[in-house]
Design a protein around this motif. Sequence first.
Motif, PDB file in Angstrom:
ATOM      1  N   VAL A  40       0.865  -1.421   0.191  1.00 49.07           N
ATOM      2  CA  VAL A  40       0.042  -0.134   0.033  1.00 49.07           C
ATOM      3  C   VAL A  40       0.936   1.293   0.166  1.00 49.07           C
ATOM      4  CG1 VAL A  40      -1.858   1.390   1.326  1.00 49.07           C
ATOM      5  CG2 VAL A  40      -1.927  -1.076   1.256  1.00 49.07           C
ATOM      6  N   GLY A  41       0.639   1.977  -0.928  1.00 58.14           N
ATOM      7  CA  GLY A  41       1.246   3.505  -1.021  1.00 58.14           C
ATOM      8  C   GLY A  41       2.621   3.432  -1.579  1.00 58.14           C
ATOM      9  N   LYS A  42       3.150   2.225  -1.923  1.00 54.50           N
ATOM     10  CA  LYS A  42       4.564   2.209  -2.618  1.00 54.50           C
ATOM     11  C   LYS A  42       4.567   2.462  -4.092  1.00 54.50           C
ATOM     12  CE  LYS A  42       6.043   1.020   1.583  1.00 54.50           C
ATOM     13  NZ  LYS A  42       6.490  -0.387   1.761  1.00 54.50           N
ATOM     14  N   PRO A  43       5.809   2.750  -4.411  1.00 53.65           N
ATOM     15  CA  PRO A  43       5.928   3.084  -5.982  1.00 53.65           C
ATOM     16  C   PRO A  43       5.637   1.699  -6.702  1.00 53.65           C
ATOM     17  CG  PRO A  43       7.350   4.294  -4.903  1.00 53.65           C
ATOM     18  CD  PRO A  43       6.751   3.573  -3.890  1.00 53.65           C
ATOM     19  N   ASN A  44       4.672   1.677  -7.660  1.00 55.07           N
ATOM     20  CA  ASN A  44       4.397   0.479  -8.451  1.00 55.07           C
ATOM     21  C   ASN A  44       3.809  -0.530  -7.401  1.00 55.07           C
ATOM     22  OD1 ASN A  44       4.040  -0.553 -10.870  1.00 55.07           O
ATOM     23  ND2 ASN A  44       6.048  -1.607 -10.918  1.00 55.07           N
ATOM     24  N   TYR A  45       3.621  -0.231  -6.368  1.00 58.10           N
ATOM     25  CA  TYR A  45       2.726  -0.954  -5.312  1.00 58.10           C
ATOM     26  C   TYR A  45       3.836  -2.078  -4.888  1.00 58.10           C
ATOM     27  CZ  TYR A  45      -1.533   1.037  -7.598  1.00 58.10           C
ATOM     28  OH  TYR A  45      -2.277   1.850  -8.077  1.00 58.10           O
ATOM     29  N   SER A  46       4.942  -1.810  -5.025  1.00 55.16           N
ATOM     30  CA  SER A  46       6.050  -2.971  -4.740  1.00 55.16           C
ATOM     31  C   SER A  46       7.056  -2.588  -3.784  1.00 55.16           C
ATOM     32  CB  SER A  46       6.974  -3.049  -5.950  1.00 55.16           C
ATOM     33  OG  SER A  46       6.072  -3.626  -7.234  1.00 55.16           O
ATOM     34  N   TYR A  47       7.335  -3.568  -2.883  1.00 60.25           N
ATOM     35  CA  TYR A  47       8.394  -3.142  -1.852  1.00 60.25           C
ATOM     36  C   TYR A  47       9.623  -4.314  -2.119  1.00 60.25           C
ATOM     37  CZ  TYR A  47       6.000  -7.310  -0.132  1.00 60.25           C
ATOM     38  OH  TYR A  47       5.371  -8.868   0.163  1.00 60.25           O
ATOM     39  N   PRO A  48      10.730  -3.779  -1.449  1.00 60.77           N
ATOM     40  CA  PRO A  48      11.920  -4.903  -1.798  1.00 60.77           C
ATOM     41  C   PRO A  48      11.938  -6.015  -0.965  1.00 60.77           C
ATOM     42  CG  PRO A  48      12.586  -2.924  -0.274  1.00 60.77           C
ATOM     43  CD  PRO A  48      11.295  -2.736  -0.665  1.00 60.77           C
ATOM     44  N   VAL A  49      12.410  -7.195  -1.186  1.00 62.25           N
ATOM     45  CA  VAL A  49      12.533  -8.422  -0.430  1.00 62.25           C
ATOM     46  C   VAL A  49      14.019  -8.953  -0.749  1.00 62.25           C
ATOM     47  CG1 VAL A  49      11.560 -10.611  -0.322  1.00 62.25           C
ATOM     48  CG2 VAL A  49      10.076  -8.786  -0.985  1.00 62.25           C
ATOM     49  N   HIS A  50      14.590  -9.280   0.393  1.00 59.65           N
ATOM     50  CA  HIS A  50      15.991  -9.688   0.321  1.00 59.65           C
ATOM     51  C   HIS A  50      15.926 -10.949   1.044  1.00 59.65           C
ATOM     52  CE1 HIS A  50      18.153  -5.775  -0.774  1.00 59.65           C
ATOM     53  NE2 HIS A  50      17.058  -5.346  -0.076  1.00 59.65           N
ATOM     54  N   SER A  51      16.836 -11.982   0.477  1.00 57.54           N
ATOM     55  CA  SER A  51      16.942 -13.295   0.869  1.00 57.54           C
ATOM     56  C   SER A  51      18.414 -13.787   0.684  1.00 57.54           C
ATOM     57  CB  SER A  51      16.281 -14.352   0.091  1.00 57.54           C
ATOM     58  OG  SER A  51      14.812 -13.891   0.053  1.00 57.54           O
ATOM     59  N   LEU A  52      19.027 -14.306   1.903  1.00 57.12           N
ATOM     60  CA  LEU A  52      20.355 -15.013   1.974  1.00 57.12           C
ATOM     61  C   LEU A  52      20.154 -16.559   1.670  1.00 57.12           C
ATOM     62  CD1 LEU A  52      23.288 -14.880   1.729  1.00 57.12           C
ATOM     63  CD2 LEU A  52      23.177 -14.443   4.324  1.00 57.12           C
ATOM     64  N   TYR A  53      20.449 -17.083   0.662  1.00 59.56           N
ATOM     65  CA  TYR A  53      20.230 -18.845   0.806  1.00 59.56           C
ATOM     66  C   TYR A  53      21.634 -19.462   1.069  1.00 59.56           C
ATOM     67  CZ  TYR A  53      15.936 -18.539  -1.880  1.00 59.56           C
ATOM     68  OH  TYR A  53      14.341 -18.066  -2.273  1.00 59.56           O
ATOM     69  N   LEU A  54      21.389 -20.489   1.799  1.00 57.32           N
ATOM     70  CA  LEU A  54      22.459 -21.467   2.148  1.00 57.32           C
ATOM     71  C   LEU A  54      22.500 -22.716   1.542  1.00 57.32           C
ATOM     72  CD1 LEU A  54      21.917 -19.311   4.714  1.00 57.32           C
ATOM     73  CD2 LEU A  54      22.637 -21.436   6.004  1.00 57.32           C
ATOM     74  N   ASP A  55      23.681 -23.183   1.510  1.00 61.72           N
ATOM     75  CA  ASP A  55      23.980 -24.536   0.721  1.00 61.72           C
ATOM     76  C   ASP A  55      25.004 -24.984   1.040  1.00 61.72           C
ATOM     77  OD1 ASP A  55      23.325 -26.628  -1.189  1.00 61.72           O
ATOM     78  OD2 ASP A  55      22.518 -25.419  -2.692  1.00 61.72           O
ATOM     79  N   SER A  56      25.055 -26.053   0.721  1.00 58.54           N
ATOM     80  CA  SER A  56      26.729 -27.079   0.853  1.00 58.54           C
ATOM     81  C   SER A  56      27.744 -26.509  -0.387  1.00 58.54           C
ATOM     82  CB  SER A  56      26.448 -28.291   0.910  1.00 58.54           C
ATOM     83  OG  SER A  56      25.814 -28.980  -0.278  1.00 58.54           O
ATOM     84  N   ASP A  57      28.823 -26.805  -0.097  1.00 57.55           N
ATOM     85  CA  ASP A  57      29.833 -26.521  -1.135  1.00 57.55           C
ATOM     86  C   ASP A  57      29.642 -27.356  -2.169  1.00 57.55           C
ATOM     87  OD1 ASP A  57      30.898 -24.554   0.283  1.00 57.55           O
ATOM     88  OD2 ASP A  57      32.586 -25.734   1.119  1.00 57.55           O
ATOM     89  N   ASP A  58      29.070 -28.616  -2.246  1.00 52.46           N
ATOM     90  CA  ASP A  58      28.754 -29.248  -3.520  1.00 52.46           C
ATOM     91  C   ASP A  58      27.271 -28.869  -3.959  1.00 52.46           C
ATOM     92  OD1 ASP A  58      27.081 -30.520  -1.447  1.00 52.46           O
ATOM     93  OD2 ASP A  58      28.043 -32.571  -1.818  1.00 52.46           O
TER      94      ASP A  58
END
Length: 262
Positions: A40-58
């Motif tokens: 609500v009230g955001k430009p283009n009705y959009s807000y930023p989302v950030h994620s940090l994904y974890l995984d193994s070295d393989d």
Amino acid sequence: MARDRMQKQRFELKYLISEETALLVRDFVKSYLDFDEYSVGKPNYSYPVHSLYLDSDDLKLYWETINGAKNRYKLRLRYYSTHPDAPVFFEIKRRMNNCILKQRGGVRQESVPLLLKGHLPQPEHLVSKAPNQLVALQNFCHLSDTAHARPKVHIFYMREAYVSDDDQVRVTIDRKVYGESNLDYSIKTEMEQPALCFPKLVILELKFTNRFPDWFRELVRVFGVMQCGAAKYCESVQGIGFAKLGATHAVVEEETRLARSW
């Protein structure tokens, strides 16, 4: 504190569409759902989302998704700000056949590096004292330790979201998806040289907890959209390249072999 609208168990269908179609879908969806309060009230009705994904070295979790393992999961930290008072959600996203199951615990920002380095989760690390939050965090840390998972990919996108009053139905439109390697134990919002995923395309997700709504069926028919896979983590890994993610030598060799075969 804002209402937690996370659907713990749901079905989700993904579609890759053009921006022109996304604007038409917006008008259609607004007849049935209200904006998520963050839109609500955001430009283009959009807000930023950030994620940090974890995984193994393989890249075990990456390959399980690529190979379509029926019962797979992802480990990620979901956050919207790096302000010291803003929570960071440690999330387990499981896929059991066609059903998505989620668990998450909101963690204090200063506790994030400790937990990522293997510190045992304690109630004081959490924003909420609710028992289910500690259980979710404990499960996350157990899976992370078992899989030898560590930070790999920072993903950013802009989300436009709609939700029903009872939280049973949710529609999201995700734009400008970027991925960048992040191998340390900090969270951040800035990016230096990210890879653009899904160029010129928008990700539409239809999410529901029970019955497939009739108007979802009508939306699919009217706009002629086709269900497909659109895994942001996998697309980011491919855009960044295995070598930049600290992948093992065998995984990098496999990437080279596949590239030559194409």
